[in-house]
Scaffold this motif. Structure first.
Motif: not given
Length: 107
Positions: A20-28, A30-44
């Motif tokens: 989630q922290k990585q997804a909030s990075d302004q520079r990244g 274009r990878h926002l949804f990838s990081w959020l999807a990985l976050s959901l998988l790990l948290l699940g």
């Protein structure tokens, strides 16, 4: 074996939070949804493993062990993102480690 599950659940949870922290990075952006999807998988996965932990470990022991998250997140913030961590914060982490050790030894 239950303590291994507790540590693994904590690591998975922290991994999700770090994504989630990585997804909030302004520079990244274009990878926002990838990081959020990985976050959901790990948290699940962490949640499912946590349910297994709660079947095996008394809740009075299991929940304080979630303090491991504070340790893992502090280490990640320091060594991945090079965030400053004050001496006071490190002392708090040390107290958490002492508390977890005492609880783990008593169980």
């Amino acid at each position: 074996m239950s303590y291994v599950f507790i540590v693994l659940a904590s690591l998975l949870s922290c991994g999700g939070q770090l994504c989630q922290k990585q997804a909030s990075d302004q520079r990244g952006r274009r990878h926002l949804f990838s990081w959020l999807a990985l976050s959901l998988l790990l948290l699940g996965c962490a949640m499912l493993l946590w349910l297994l932990v709660l079947q095996r470990v008394p809740v009075s022991v299991a929940y304080p062990m979630l303090s491991l998250n504070f340790i893992f997140i502090t280490l990640a913030a320091r060594f991945i993102w090079h965030e400053p961590v004050s001496l006071r914060h490190w002392l708090g982490v040390l107290l958490i480690i002492v508390g977890i050790t005492i609880l783990g030894g008593a169980a």
